[in-house]
Design a protein around this motif. Structure first.
Motif, PDB file in Angstrom:
ATOM      1  N   GLY A 178       0.480  -0.840  -0.018  1.00 35.38           N
ATOM      2  CA  GLY A 178       0.013  -0.020  -0.086  1.00 35.38           C
ATOM      3  C   GLY A 178       0.437   0.920   0.139  1.00 35.38           C
ATOM      4  O   GLY A 178       2.246   1.400   0.576  1.00 35.38           O
ATOM      5  N   ILE A 179       0.178   2.185  -0.635  1.00 39.25           N
ATOM      6  CA  ILE A 179       1.270   3.019  -0.710  1.00 39.25           C
ATOM      7  C   ILE A 179       0.248   4.593  -0.730  1.00 39.25           C
ATOM      8  O   ILE A 179      -0.819   4.903  -0.674  1.00 39.25           O
ATOM      9  CB  ILE A 179       1.747   3.101  -2.342  1.00 39.25           C
ATOM     10  CG1 ILE A 179       3.192   2.664  -2.307  1.00 39.25           C
ATOM     11  CG2 ILE A 179       2.617   4.559  -2.606  1.00 39.25           C
ATOM     12  CD1 ILE A 179       3.524   2.416  -3.707  1.00 39.25           C
ATOM     13  N   THR A 180       0.470   5.688   0.123  1.00 44.19           N
ATOM     14  CA  THR A 180      -0.222   7.036   0.657  1.00 44.19           C
ATOM     15  C   THR A 180       0.516   7.680  -0.036  1.00 44.19           C
ATOM     16  O   THR A 180       1.984   8.215   0.786  1.00 44.19           O
ATOM     17  CB  THR A 180      -1.239   6.863   1.762  1.00 44.19           C
ATOM     18  OG1 THR A 180      -1.512   5.567   2.229  1.00 44.19           O
ATOM     19  CG2 THR A 180      -1.300   8.002   1.765  1.00 44.19           C
ATOM     20  N   TYR A 181       0.153   8.971  -0.487  1.00 39.07           N
ATOM     21  CA  TYR A 181       0.872  10.376  -0.444  1.00 39.07           C
ATOM     22  C   TYR A 181      -0.095  11.506   0.056  1.00 39.07           C
ATOM     23  O   TYR A 181      -1.477  11.323  -0.148  1.00 39.07           O
ATOM     24  CB  TYR A 181       1.077  10.292  -1.605  1.00 39.07           C
ATOM     25  CG  TYR A 181       1.940  11.911  -2.152  1.00 39.07           C
ATOM     26  CD1 TYR A 181       3.032  12.160  -2.078  1.00 39.07           C
ATOM     27  CD2 TYR A 181       1.361  12.775  -3.005  1.00 39.07           C
ATOM     28  CE1 TYR A 181       3.605  13.376  -2.218  1.00 39.07           C
ATOM     29  CE2 TYR A 181       1.630  14.470  -2.550  1.00 39.07           C
ATOM     30  CZ  TYR A 181       2.919  14.430  -3.091  1.00 39.07           C
ATOM     31  OH  TYR A 181       3.462  16.086  -2.720  1.00 39.07           O
ATOM     32  N   ASN A 182       0.914  12.131   1.013  1.00 40.14           N
ATOM     33  CA  ASN A 182       0.241  13.733   2.122  1.00 40.14           C
ATOM     34  C   ASN A 182       1.336  14.434   1.199  1.00 40.14           C
ATOM     35  O   ASN A 182       2.465  14.859   1.179  1.00 40.14           O
ATOM     36  CB  ASN A 182       0.206  13.154   2.961  1.00 40.14           C
ATOM     37  CG  ASN A 182      -1.224  12.272   3.250  1.00 40.14           C
ATOM     38  OD1 ASN A 182      -2.432  12.536   3.333  1.00 40.14           O
ATOM     39  ND2 ASN A 182      -0.907  11.666   4.402  1.00 40.14           N
ATOM     40  N   THR A 193       5.200  10.687   1.630  1.00 36.15           N
ATOM     41  CA  THR A 193       4.721   8.976   1.712  1.00 36.15           C
ATOM     42  C   THR A 193       5.627   7.884   2.261  1.00 36.15           C
ATOM     43  O   THR A 193       6.116   7.826   2.630  1.00 36.15           O
ATOM     44  CB  THR A 193       5.154   8.628  -0.129  1.00 36.15           C
ATOM     45  OG1 THR A 193       5.724   9.855  -0.897  1.00 36.15           O
ATOM     46  CG2 THR A 193       5.243   7.669  -1.105  1.00 36.15           C
ATOM     47  N   LEU A 194       3.770   7.313   2.830  1.00 37.11           N
ATOM     48  CA  LEU A 194       4.090   6.218   3.614  1.00 37.11           C
ATOM     49  C   LEU A 194       3.702   5.391   2.481  1.00 37.11           C
ATOM     50  O   LEU A 194       3.262   4.713   2.000  1.00 37.11           O
ATOM     51  CB  LEU A 194       2.938   6.338   3.944  1.00 37.11           C
ATOM     52  CG  LEU A 194       2.461   5.574   5.647  1.00 37.11           C
ATOM     53  CD1 LEU A 194       3.759   5.053   6.121  1.00 37.11           C
ATOM     54  CD2 LEU A 194       1.487   4.892   6.157  1.00 37.11           C
TER      55      LEU A 194
END
Length: 54
Positions: free
Chosen positions: A14-18, A42-43
């Motif tokens: 899973g990749i999350t960008y804030n 980025t997580l």
């Protein structure tokens, strides 16, 4: 994997960008400029699983 020597093995990613954003709604100058910015980040989450019989 369903069959073969790696049967029961699984993986996830899973990749999350804030993006950069205002750190506090109350941290604004009288002219509207922002005092506190939180940096962008980025997580990345990864996981591996194995299901065995018995």
């Amino acid at each position: 994997m369903q069959d073969g020597p790696f049967a029961g093995l699984g993986a996830t990613l899973g990749i999350t960008y804030n993006s950069k954003r205002n750190g506090n709604i109350y941290s604004v100058n009288s002219d509207g400029s922002v005092l506190l910015w939180l940096p962008a980040y980025t997580l990345v989450d990864a996981g591996v699983s194995c299901r065995r019989e018995g």
